[in-house]
Write a protein that holds these residues in place. Structure first.
Motif, mmCIF file in Angstrom:
data_model
loop_
_atom_site.group_PDB
_atom_site.id
_atom_site.type_symbol
_atom_site.label_atom_id
_atom_site.label_comp_id
_atom_site.label_asym_id
_atom_site.label_seq_id
_atom_site.Cartn_x
_atom_site.Cartn_y
_atom_site.Cartn_z
ATOM 1 N N LEU A 61 0.803 -1.218 0.000
ATOM 2 C CA LEU A 61 0.000 0.000 0.000
ATOM 3 C C LEU A 61 0.835 1.267 0.000
ATOM 4 O O LEU A 61 0.384 2.307 -0.458
ATOM 5 N N SER A 62 2.091 1.211 0.516
ATOM 6 C CA SER A 62 2.896 2.412 0.677
ATOM 7 C C SER A 62 3.740 2.659 -0.561
ATOM 8 O O SER A 62 4.763 1.995 -0.789
ATOM 9 N N VAL A 63 3.313 3.602 -1.404
ATOM 10 C CA VAL A 63 4.104 3.974 -2.576
ATOM 11 C C VAL A 63 5.423 4.619 -2.149
ATOM 12 O O VAL A 63 6.476 4.394 -2.730
ATOM 13 N N GLY A 64 5.353 5.450 -1.085
ATOM 14 C CA GLY A 64 6.553 6.132 -0.617
ATOM 15 C C GLY A 64 7.624 5.179 -0.157
ATOM 16 O O GLY A 64 8.806 5.359 -0.454
ATOM 17 N N MET A 65 7.206 4.166 0.598
ATOM 18 C CA MET A 65 8.203 3.214 1.087
ATOM 19 C C MET A 65 8.832 2.435 -0.071
ATOM 20 O O MET A 65 10.048 2.226 -0.113
ATOM 21 N N ARG A 66 8.006 2.039 -1.044
ATOM 22 C CA ARG A 66 8.556 1.337 -2.209
ATOM 23 C C ARG A 66 9.495 2.246 -2.985
ATOM 24 O O ARG A 66 10.531 1.819 -3.491
ATOM 25 N N SER A 67 9.127 3.513 -3.091
ATOM 26 C CA SER A 67 9.971 4.457 -3.817
ATOM 27 C C SER A 67 11.314 4.623 -3.128
ATOM 28 O O SER A 67 12.369 4.623 -3.778
ATOM 29 N N MET A 68 11.314 4.777 -1.810
ATOM 30 C CA MET A 68 12.579 4.930 -1.085
ATOM 31 C C MET A 68 13.448 3.676 -1.196
ATOM 32 O O MET A 68 14.671 3.754 -1.386
ATOM 33 N N ALA A 69 12.826 2.494 -1.071
ATOM 34 C CA ALA A 69 13.591 1.244 -1.182
ATOM 35 C C ALA A 69 14.191 1.089 -2.576
ATOM 36 O O ALA A 69 15.363 0.696 -2.736
ATOM 37 N N ALA A 70 13.375 1.401 -3.636
ATOM 38 C CA ALA A 70 13.881 1.282 -5.005
ATOM 39 C C ALA A 70 15.016 2.259 -5.260
ATOM 40 O O ALA A 70 16.008 1.945 -5.932
ATOM 41 N N ARG A 71 14.886 3.474 -4.724
ATOM 42 C CA ARG A 71 15.925 4.479 -4.928
ATOM 43 C C ARG A 71 17.238 4.029 -4.296
ATOM 44 O O ARG A 71 18.324 4.162 -4.897
ATOM 45 N N MET A 72 17.187 3.482 -3.072
ATOM 46 C CA MET A 72 18.405 3.016 -2.415
ATOM 47 C C MET A 72 19.014 1.798 -3.124
ATOM 48 O O MET A 72 20.234 1.622 -3.158
ATOM 49 N N GLU A 73 18.154 0.979 -3.695
ATOM 50 C CA GLU A 73 18.665 -0.178 -4.439
ATOM 51 C C GLU A 73 19.449 0.284 -5.658
ATOM 52 O O GLU A 73 20.502 -0.268 -5.990
ATOM 53 N N ARG A 74 18.934 1.331 -6.358
ATOM 54 C CA ARG A 74 19.655 1.858 -7.505
ATOM 55 C C ARG A 74 20.984 2.476 -7.095
ATOM 56 O O ARG A 74 21.975 2.400 -7.827
ATOM 57 N N LEU A 75 21.019 3.102 -5.946
ATOM 58 C CA LEU A 75 22.243 3.748 -5.484
ATOM 59 C C LEU A 75 23.210 2.779 -4.813
ATOM 60 O O LEU A 75 24.315 3.168 -4.429
ATOM 61 N N GLY A 76 22.799 1.516 -4.642
ATOM 62 C CA GLY A 76 23.663 0.527 -4.021
ATOM 63 C C GLY A 76 23.734 0.644 -2.521
ATOM 64 O O GLY A 76 24.722 0.209 -1.905
ATOM 65 N N GLY A 77 22.708 1.218 -1.884
ATOM 66 C CA GLY A 77 22.699 1.384 -0.438
ATOM 67 C C GLY A 77 21.728 0.436 0.247
ATOM 68 O O GLY A 77 21.038 -0.361 -0.401
ATOM 69 N N THR A 78 21.689 0.504 1.560
ATOM 70 C CA THR A 78 20.766 -0.310 2.355
ATOM 71 C C THR A 78 19.693 0.609 2.956
ATOM 72 O O THR A 78 19.982 1.732 3.400
ATOM 73 N N PHE A 79 18.472 0.104 2.956
ATOM 74 C CA PHE A 79 17.327 0.886 3.437
ATOM 75 C C PHE A 79 16.597 0.051 4.485
ATOM 76 O O PHE A 79 16.196 -1.086 4.224
ATOM 77 N N GLU A 80 16.447 0.600 5.708
ATOM 78 C CA GLU A 80 15.794 -0.125 6.791
ATOM 79 C C GLU A 80 14.762 0.795 7.460
ATOM 80 O O GLU A 80 15.000 2.006 7.623
ATOM 81 N N VAL A 81 13.650 0.180 7.839
ATOM 82 C CA VAL A 81 12.574 0.909 8.535
ATOM 83 C C VAL A 81 12.211 0.126 9.783
ATOM 84 O O VAL A 81 11.918 -1.078 9.693
ATOM 85 N N GLU A 82 12.229 0.792 10.934
ATOM 86 C CA GLU A 82 11.777 0.199 12.194
ATOM 87 C C GLU A 82 10.683 1.112 12.769
ATOM 88 O O GLU A 82 10.868 2.335 12.879
ATOM 89 N N SER A 83 9.573 0.510 13.148
ATOM 90 C CA SER A 83 8.434 1.317 13.632
ATOM 91 C C SER A 83 7.716 0.572 14.744
ATOM 92 O O SER A 83 7.620 -0.665 14.718
ATOM 93 N N GLY A 84 7.244 1.353 15.706
ATOM 94 C CA GLY A 84 6.503 0.790 16.826
ATOM 95 C C GLY A 84 5.755 1.879 17.560
ATOM 96 O O GLY A 84 5.589 3.008 17.054
ATOM 97 N N ALA A 85 5.298 1.554 18.758
ATOM 98 C CA ALA A 85 4.506 2.522 19.540
ATOM 99 C C ALA A 85 5.318 3.746 19.933
ATOM 100 O O ALA A 85 4.760 4.821 20.184
ATOM 101 N N GLU A 86 6.648 3.589 19.994
ATOM 102 C CA GLU A 86 7.484 4.714 20.421
ATOM 103 C C GLU A 86 7.934 5.574 19.236
ATOM 104 O O GLU A 86 8.629 6.561 19.423
#
Length: 619
Positions: free
Chosen positions: A582-607
Motif C-alpha cells: 500500500l505504501s508507494v513512498g516506502m517502495r519508492s525509497m527502497a527502489a531508490r536506495m537499491e539503484r544507489l547501491g545502499g541499504t534501506f531499513e525501517v523500524e516502527s513501533g509505539a514509540e
C-alpha cells in the motif's frame, strides 16, 4: 597407378649403374686369370703360405671351408696377358675388389699395392667397400703374374673375399663405379632421405600426438638410418671391436622390424594387443641376445626377425583387401615389393657372398620415396579435411552470428522498452518524493492555517510547487548537477522548507549534520538522498502525529554515508504495509536506495519510526 610408378622407378634406378655400358671386348693382351686359390696363414711364419693351397671361386667365404680357423687367409690369383705370343700392345691392367671381410692387404707379385688402416682389432671394415687400382707396369712380369690378397677377419663374422675383377683399367673402373653405386651410393642416398623423412614426421608426431602412425614411421626411419650407418662404416668406432659393432647392427635391425610392424598396424588401424605384446617381448629378448649371446645365437635372432618382417609384409595385403581403403591398398603394394625383395635377398645372402646381386639397396630408396608420398598424401588429406571443417565451421559461425545478431536486436528493443519503463518509474518516484512532498506541505499549511490564506500566500505556495516541479525536470536522475560544498549546504534547503512547516504544526525538529565531507559524494547520490529525506519527512507530516522529528547525516568513513530520520509518532506495522503493497513512498525509497547501491531499513513501533539509510560509494 602408384604401384606402376613404383615398379618403373625401381627399374630406372636398378638400371642406372649399367648406363656405363657393357665391357668392351678384350683384345689379345687383356689379362686372363689362370687360377684362383686360398690357403690359411701359418701364425709361426711371415708371408704367404707355401703349401696347402686350395682352389676356390670368388666371391668366397673361407669360414665355411675352415670353420675353426681364427687368423688370416691368403688368396692367390695367377694371371697372364700373353702379349709375347700375339704381338699385341699391352694395356694398363686394373684390379677391382667388391670387398674384403673384414680387412686385408694386396700385393702384385712381390710389391705391396695397398692395405687397410687396421689389420688387428679394432679391424677396418672393408666388407662393403669396393676398391680398384691400376697395376703398375714396373711390378709386372712377362708371362705369369700373381696377385696376393691377405684377408683378416673373425670366423663368426663371415670372413672372406668378394668378387674380383681383373682386366683393362677402363673396364675395371666402369665396373667399380657400378659396384660403388650398388654398395655405397644408393645407401648414402637412402640414409639421407630416411633421416630427412624421419625428422619431418617426428616433428609432425610431436605436434599431433594422435597421429601415432607418423611417430612410428619416424622411429622406423631413424632405426633404418642407424642400421645403414653400421653397414657403411669402415671402422668400428666408437666401439672397441668388430664383434661389438655387429651386435649394434643386429640391435638396429631388430628395432627397425619392431617399428616397421607397429607402423603398419597403426597406419591401418589394426588392433592386435596380444600380437603386439608378443612382439615387444621378442624384441626385448632379441636385444638381450644381441648384447650377450655368442654370434650363432645372434644370427638365429636375426633370422627370426627376418621372418617376422616377411610375415608382416605378407599379412597386410589381406587386411587391405578386406578394408578396400585406397591408402591401405597402396601400402600393401609397397609391402608386396618388400616381400619379394626380402625373399630374394635372403636367398642370395644364404647362398654366399653376393651383395652385388641383392635388390634391397635399390628398392629401399624407391620405397622410402613411395612412403614419403603416401604419408605426405595422408597428411595432405588430413589438412584438406581440416580446411573443409574450417569452411563448415565458418558457415555455422556465420549462421550463429546472424542468429545472435537477431537475438541481440530483439534484446536491444526489450532493453530500450525496459529503460523507458525504468525512466518513467524514476520520474514517478521523483514526482512523488519531490512534488508530492511539496503538495503535502502546502496542504498541511492550508489545514493548519487559523484563517483563510491570502492571495499572496497562495501565490507563494504555487510558486514553490512550480520550483519543485522545475527541479524534478532539470535534475531528475541527472548526474550532471553540482555537489554541495558541505553536508550543511546539502541539508540547508530541506531544513528551511520543513522547519517552517514543523513550527507551524508545533512539531519540534532537530538536525545533526556533519560540517564537512570526508570525501564528496557524486551529484546523483546527493539528489537521491534529498528525495529520500523529502519522502520520509512527508510521511511524518501525513501519518505520524509526532511531536519531535530528528534528522542525522554523518560520514563515518570517506566512502560511506549514514542517514537517519526518526520521529516519536504513533508508528505502523512495517511487515503488514510491505506485504499489502500500500505504501508507494516506502517502495519508492527502497527502489531508490537499491539503484544507489545502499541499504534501506525501517523500524516502527509505539514509540515512533526510524528510517536508516547507509550508502557506500567510491572515495
Amino acid at each position: 597407378m602408384a604401384g606402376w610408378w613404383l615398379i618403373l622407378l625401381w627399374g630406372l634406378l636398378a638400371g642406372l649403374p649399367a648406363w656405363a655400358g657393357p665391357a668392351t671386348a678384350a683384345d689379345a693382351c687383356a689379362p686372363r686369370i689362370l687360377a684362383t686359390s686360398a690357403a690359411r696363414e701359418d701364425p709361426s711364419s711371415r708371408g704367404a703360405p707355401t703349401k696347402d693351397w686350395v682352389s676356390v671361386t670368388l666371391p668366397d667365404l673361407w669360414a665355411r671351408r675352415w670353420p675353426g680357423h681364427d687368423g688370416a687367409v691368403w688368396y692367390r690369383i695367377d694371371w697372364t696377358r700373353d702379349c709375347d705370343s700375339t704381338g699385341g700392345v699391352a694395356q694398363k691392367a686394373g684390379l677391382g675388389i667388391d670387398g674384403i671381410s673384414m680387412a686385408g692387404e694386396v700385393y702384385i707379385n712381390d710389391e705391396h699395392l695397398w692395405s687397410d688402416m687396421s689389420l688387428v682389432e679394432p679391424l677396418s671394415m672393408s666388407w662393403n667397400m669396393p676398391r680398384w687400382w691400376i697395376l703398375p707396369e714396373s711390378a709386372l712380369r712377362t708371362g705369369v703374374n700373381t696377385i696376393w690378397i691377405r684377408t683378416v677377419g673373425r670366423p663368426d663374422l663371415s670372413p672372406g673375399l668378394g668378387r674380383l675383377r681383373l682386366g683393362p683399367a677402363a673396364q675395371v673402373q666402369d665396373a667399380h663405379a657400378h659396384s660403388f653405386w650398388r654398395q655405397r651410393t644408393v645407401h648414402y642416398i637412402t640414409l639421407g632421405l630416411s633421416s630427412a623423412l624421419g625428422g619431418v614426421f617426428l616433428v609432425v608426431w610431436c605436434m599431433r600426438r594422435r597421429e601415432r602412425a607418423f611417430g612410428w614411421y619416424a622411429a622406423m626411419s631413424l632405426c633404418w638410418v642407424l642400421y645403414l650407418s653400421t653397414m657403411l662404416a669402415v671402422t668400428p668406432w666408437p666401439l672397441s671391436d668388430t664383434l661389438s659393432y655387429s651386435r649394434l647392427n643386429n640391435m638396429a635391425f631388430l628395432l627397425y622390424v619392431l617399428c616397421f610392424c607397429l607402423f603398419t598396424w597403426r597406419f591401418s588401424g589394426q588392433h592386435l594387443p596380444r600380437l603386439e605384446r608378443s612382439l615387444w617381448m621378442a624384441t626385448m629378448v632379441g636385444l638381450l641376445v644381441s648384447l650377450l649371446a655368442p654370434r650363432p645365437i645372434i644370427e638365429l635372432s636375426w633370422g627370426a626377425f627376418v621372418l617376422i618382417f616377411l610375415a608382416n609384409c605378407a599379412q597386410f595385403p589381406f587386411h587391405a583387401w578386406r578394408t578396400r581403403n585406397p591408402q591401405h591398398v597402396l601400402l600393401a603394394l609397397c609391402w608386396l615389393v618388400f616381400l619379394v625383395v626380402g625373399v630374394h635377398d635372403l636367398a642370395v645372402l644364404l647362398s654366399g657372398w653376393r651383395a652385388h646381386d641383392m635388390w634391397g639397396a635399390v628398392t629401399s630408396l624407391v620405397t622410402a620415396i613411395f612412403m614419403a608420398l603416401l604419408l605426405g598424401g595422408r597428411l595432405v588429406a588430413g589438412m584438406q579435411r581440416i580446411e573443409s571443417f574450417n569452411h563448415e565451421l565458418e558457415a555455422h559461425v556465420a549462421g550463429a552470428r546472424a542468429e545472435l545478431a537477431d537475438v541481440l536486436q530483439r534484446e536491444h528493443k526489450q532493453a530500450l522498452t525496459h529503460a523507458m519503463l525504468q525512466e518513467r518509474m524514476h520520474i514517478v518516484h521523483d514526482l512523488h518524493d519531490g512534488l508530492g512532498g511539496s503538495l503535502v506541505r502546502s496542504m498541511a499549511l492550508v489545514e493548519q492555517a487559523p484563517q483563510p490564506l491570502s492571495n499572496e500566500r497562495m501565490l507563494s505556495l504555487l510558486k514553490l510547487l512550480r520550483d519543485d516541479l522545475r527541479q524534478v525536470i532539470d535534475h531528475g536522475s541527472s548526474a550532471g548537477a553540482t555537489v554541495p560544498a558541505t553536508p550543511v549546504q546539502w541539508a540547508a534547503p530541506l531544513r528551511h522548507r520543513f522547519t517552517r512547516l514543523f513550527d507551524e504544526m508545533e512539531v519540534r525538529s532537530s538536525w545533526a549534520v556533519d560540517e564537512r565531507w570526508r570525501h564528496p559524494p557524486n551529484a546523483l547520490l546527493c539528489l537521491g538522498l534529498t528525495r529520500l529525506v523529502e519522502e520520509a519527512l512527508s510521511n511524518v507530516i501525513k501519518h505520524s502525529r509526532a511531536n519531535h522529528v530528528s534528522v542525522t547525516c554523518a560520514q563515518p568513513e570517506a566512502g560511506r554515508l549514514h542517514l537517519v530520520i526518526a520521529d516519536d509518532g504513533v508508528g505502523f506495522d512495517v511487515a503488514a504495509v510491505r506485504s499489502a503493497g500500500l505504501s508507494v513512498g516506502m517502495r519508492s525509497m527502497a527502489a531508490r536506495m537499491e539503484r544507489l547501491g545502499g541499504t534501506f531499513e525501517v523500524e516502527s513501533g509505539a514509540e515512533g519510526t526510524v528510517v536508516s539509510v547507509t550508502v557506500a560509494f567510491d572515495a
